[in-house]
Design a protein around this motif. Structure first.
Motif, mmCIF file in Angstrom:
data_model
loop_
_atom_site.group_PDB
_atom_site.id
_atom_site.type_symbol
_atom_site.label_atom_id
_atom_site.label_comp_id
_atom_site.label_asym_id
_atom_site.label_seq_id
_atom_site.Cartn_x
_atom_site.Cartn_y
_atom_site.Cartn_z
ATOM 1 N N ARG A 139 -7.342 -9.827 41.819
ATOM 2 C CA ARG A 139 -7.706 -11.006 42.434
ATOM 3 C C ARG A 139 -9.580 -11.531 42.623
ATOM 4 O O ARG A 139 -9.611 -10.115 43.127
ATOM 5 C CB ARG A 139 -7.374 -11.392 44.125
ATOM 6 C CG ARG A 139 -5.801 -12.030 43.811
ATOM 7 C CD ARG A 139 -5.290 -11.529 45.419
ATOM 8 N NE ARG A 139 -6.230 -12.680 46.540
ATOM 9 C CZ ARG A 139 -5.640 -13.116 46.981
ATOM 10 N NH1 ARG A 139 -4.680 -12.352 48.553
ATOM 11 N NH2 ARG A 139 -6.715 -13.664 48.233
ATOM 12 N N LEU A 140 -9.868 -11.519 41.979
ATOM 13 C CA LEU A 140 -11.329 -11.722 41.405
ATOM 14 C C LEU A 140 -12.405 -12.477 42.416
ATOM 15 O O LEU A 140 -12.572 -13.901 42.936
ATOM 16 C CB LEU A 140 -11.929 -12.426 40.057
ATOM 17 C CG LEU A 140 -11.798 -11.309 39.171
ATOM 18 C CD1 LEU A 140 -11.690 -11.005 37.100
ATOM 19 C CD2 LEU A 140 -11.383 -9.740 39.394
ATOM 20 N N THR A 141 -13.584 -11.807 43.554
ATOM 21 C CA THR A 141 -13.831 -12.779 44.535
ATOM 22 C C THR A 141 -15.735 -13.265 42.828
ATOM 23 O O THR A 141 -16.076 -13.837 44.012
ATOM 24 C CB THR A 141 -14.299 -12.198 45.118
ATOM 25 O OG1 THR A 141 -14.813 -11.122 44.516
ATOM 26 C CG2 THR A 141 -12.815 -12.150 46.065
ATOM 27 N N ALA A 142 -16.402 -12.351 42.392
ATOM 28 C CA ALA A 142 -16.737 -12.390 41.376
ATOM 29 C C ALA A 142 -16.779 -11.906 40.169
ATOM 30 O O ALA A 142 -15.930 -10.997 39.925
ATOM 31 C CB ALA A 142 -18.146 -11.370 42.644
ATOM 32 N N LEU A 143 -17.458 -12.658 39.694
ATOM 33 C CA LEU A 143 -17.745 -12.397 37.727
ATOM 34 C C LEU A 143 -18.666 -12.935 37.613
ATOM 35 O O LEU A 143 -19.359 -14.138 36.985
ATOM 36 C CB LEU A 143 -16.026 -12.699 37.558
ATOM 37 C CG LEU A 143 -16.156 -12.630 35.140
ATOM 38 C CD1 LEU A 143 -14.485 -12.831 35.796
ATOM 39 C CD2 LEU A 143 -16.728 -13.326 34.582
ATOM 40 N N ALA A 144 -19.836 -12.039 36.496
ATOM 41 C CA ALA A 144 -21.308 -12.090 36.377
ATOM 42 C C ALA A 144 -21.496 -11.491 34.955
ATOM 43 O O ALA A 144 -20.954 -9.832 34.847
ATOM 44 C CB ALA A 144 -22.127 -11.975 36.760
ATOM 45 N N LEU A 145 -22.121 -11.636 34.122
ATOM 46 C CA LEU A 145 -22.509 -11.090 33.236
ATOM 47 C C LEU A 145 -24.236 -10.385 33.688
ATOM 48 O O LEU A 145 -24.806 -11.333 33.240
ATOM 49 C CB LEU A 145 -23.467 -11.594 31.321
ATOM 50 C CG LEU A 145 -23.520 -11.085 30.181
ATOM 51 C CD1 LEU A 145 -21.406 -10.083 30.394
ATOM 52 C CD2 LEU A 145 -23.646 -11.647 30.032
ATOM 53 N N ASP A 146 -23.834 -9.434 34.126
ATOM 54 C CA ASP A 146 -25.715 -8.866 34.242
ATOM 55 C C ASP A 146 -25.929 -7.624 33.486
ATOM 56 O O ASP A 146 -25.367 -6.848 33.262
ATOM 57 C CB ASP A 146 -24.995 -7.692 35.606
ATOM 58 C CG ASP A 146 -25.163 -8.699 36.614
ATOM 59 O OD1 ASP A 146 -24.605 -10.039 37.073
ATOM 60 O OD2 ASP A 146 -23.423 -8.218 37.757
ATOM 61 N N PRO A 147 -27.325 -7.229 33.356
ATOM 62 C CA PRO A 147 -28.360 -6.255 32.971
ATOM 63 C C PRO A 147 -27.767 -5.219 33.811
ATOM 64 O O PRO A 147 -27.286 -4.961 34.904
ATOM 65 C CB PRO A 147 -29.452 -6.677 32.862
ATOM 66 C CG PRO A 147 -29.371 -8.069 33.461
ATOM 67 C CD PRO A 147 -28.194 -7.806 34.169
ATOM 68 N N ILE A 148 -26.536 -4.147 32.527
ATOM 69 C CA ILE A 148 -26.534 -2.892 32.568
ATOM 70 C C ILE A 148 -27.571 -1.678 34.065
ATOM 71 O O ILE A 148 -27.220 -1.270 35.188
ATOM 72 C CB ILE A 148 -26.448 -1.780 32.221
ATOM 73 C CG1 ILE A 148 -25.827 -0.618 32.237
ATOM 74 C CG2 ILE A 148 -27.419 -1.079 31.247
ATOM 75 C CD1 ILE A 148 -24.174 -0.909 32.064
ATOM 76 N N GLU A 149 -28.895 -2.444 33.779
ATOM 77 C CA GLU A 149 -29.428 -1.715 34.988
ATOM 78 C C GLU A 149 -29.410 -2.280 36.601
ATOM 79 O O GLU A 149 -29.674 -1.686 37.295
ATOM 80 C CB GLU A 149 -31.290 -1.866 34.810
ATOM 81 C CG GLU A 149 -31.783 -1.429 33.408
ATOM 82 C CD GLU A 149 -31.558 -1.740 31.850
ATOM 83 O OE1 GLU A 149 -31.556 -1.598 30.982
ATOM 84 O OE2 GLU A 149 -30.655 -3.046 31.814
ATOM 85 N N LYS A 150 -29.093 -3.157 36.455
ATOM 86 C CA LYS A 150 -28.504 -3.475 37.768
ATOM 87 C C LYS A 150 -27.205 -2.560 38.326
ATOM 88 O O LYS A 150 -27.402 -2.666 39.765
ATOM 89 C CB LYS A 150 -28.192 -5.430 37.877
ATOM 90 C CG LYS A 150 -29.389 -6.394 37.540
ATOM 91 C CD LYS A 150 -28.528 -7.414 38.273
ATOM 92 C CE LYS A 150 -28.371 -7.759 39.266
ATOM 93 N NZ LYS A 150 -27.420 -8.858 39.459
ATOM 94 N N LYS A 151 -26.385 -2.310 37.958
ATOM 95 C CA LYS A 151 -25.172 -1.253 38.673
ATOM 96 C C LYS A 151 -26.130 0.009 39.831
ATOM 97 O O LYS A 151 -24.995 0.246 40.392
ATOM 98 C CB LYS A 151 -24.621 -0.632 37.585
ATOM 99 C CG LYS A 151 -24.632 -1.311 36.331
ATOM 100 C CD LYS A 151 -23.244 -2.941 36.866
ATOM 101 C CE LYS A 151 -24.416 -3.962 37.255
ATOM 102 N NZ LYS A 151 -23.195 -5.186 38.180
ATOM 103 N N PRO A 152 -27.191 0.815 40.162
ATOM 104 C CA PRO A 152 -27.823 0.588 39.144
ATOM 105 C C PRO A 152 -27.332 1.883 37.234
ATOM 106 O O PRO A 152 -26.844 2.830 38.185
ATOM 107 C CB PRO A 152 -29.507 0.586 39.882
ATOM 108 C CG PRO A 152 -28.057 1.231 40.605
ATOM 109 C CD PRO A 152 -26.970 1.230 41.313
#
Length: 274
Positions: A39-52
């Protein structure tokens, strides 16, 4: 019949129909089951640096997914809408097979794998485990962003599937951790175990009047360097959130001063939100 969830240090004893402190695991039919599986509330393609993550395939993108629930109760949580929520959350179901297929489909956009993030992913341990196995089989990476408060045995079982992890080390004082509903020793253990198997980076959010002492940063940096002086540390700035809107954002100079203290012991120290 009551059962005990042994995934994390809380070890919730649950009667039939009860849900644990994390709001994502419950006793259903005499077994502990993940209520947020798929059950996902969020799904996005992010820069790896945002994880960070600054030193794991920089410049790459990663498919980031989140569900609901968390086993801490940080008063400054910026994702409280999902981390502090339970089964009532609006979600979309993604099977592990579908998620792995989506990760592969996004390779053409620079995607290198899946990051389990946004809420505390490990309260959905079984989903992370099942997805990670398929993502690994597809030749892609598994990234985990976690508070690190997980039992030693499930952590050891999961780590062979994880390529990179960012662990929140929210301070270096047991008293501060108790105000967050956490356990410092569990997080330290998670960092040590992960450092022996995968790429590790650590984040410390600096909260004014909470964990912003120079002696605390000195102790944190010394300890982290004893685990590995090349482990990157992200020293991040607090902004008023959730139940902690009564204090100002961390002064930028405080972040830089604490980063300089850490740099005496660690090779890679980064400042965030400054």
């Amino acid at each position: 019949m009551s059962v005990k969830c042994e995934l994390c240090f809380h070890c919730c004893r649950l009667e039939e129909g009860q849900t644990g402190l994390c709001r994502a695991r419950g006793n259903r039919g005499g077994q502990v089951v993940p209520l947020n599986y798929g059950r996902l509330t969020a799904l996005a393609l992010d820069p790896i640096e945002k994880k960070p993550l600054r030193r794991f395939h920089p410049g790459s993108m990663v498919l980031s997914v989140g569900s609901f629930g968390c086993n801490l109760d940080c008063p400054f949580c910026q994702n409280a809408g999902i981390a502090g929520a339970g089964e009532e959350s609006a979600t979309q179901f993604w099977s592990p097979e579908l998620l792995a297929e989506e990760a592969v489909r996004l390779r053409s956009r620079g995607n290198i794998g899946v990051a389990y993030t946004y809420n505390e992913p490990l309260v959905g341990y079984e989903y992370v485990r099942d997805c990670a196995a398929l993502v690994r089989r597809a030749g892609m990476y598994n990234v985990l962003v976690t508070n690190g408060t997980i039992g030693a045995e499930p952590w050891k079982e999961l780590l062979p599937l994880i390529d990179a992890v960012n662990i929140d080390l929210k301070g270096f004082c047991e008293g501060w951790y108790r105000t967050l509903g956490g356990d410092l020793e569990a997080v330290k253990r998670a960092i040590v175990l992960a450092a022996s198997t995968c790429h590790v980076e650590v984040t410390s959010l600096i909260v004014p009047g909470g964990n912003d002492g120079e002696e605390e940063m000195e102790a944190l940096a010394r300890w982290l360097a004893s685990v590995g002086p090349d482990i990157p540390l992200h020293v991040s700035r607090f902004f008023p959130r959730r139940r902690m809107t009564d204090r100002p954002a961390t002064p930028v100079e405080t972040v830089y001063r604490l980063a300089r203290i850490a740099q005496a012991h660690l090779r890679y120290v980064y400042t965030g939100n400054c």
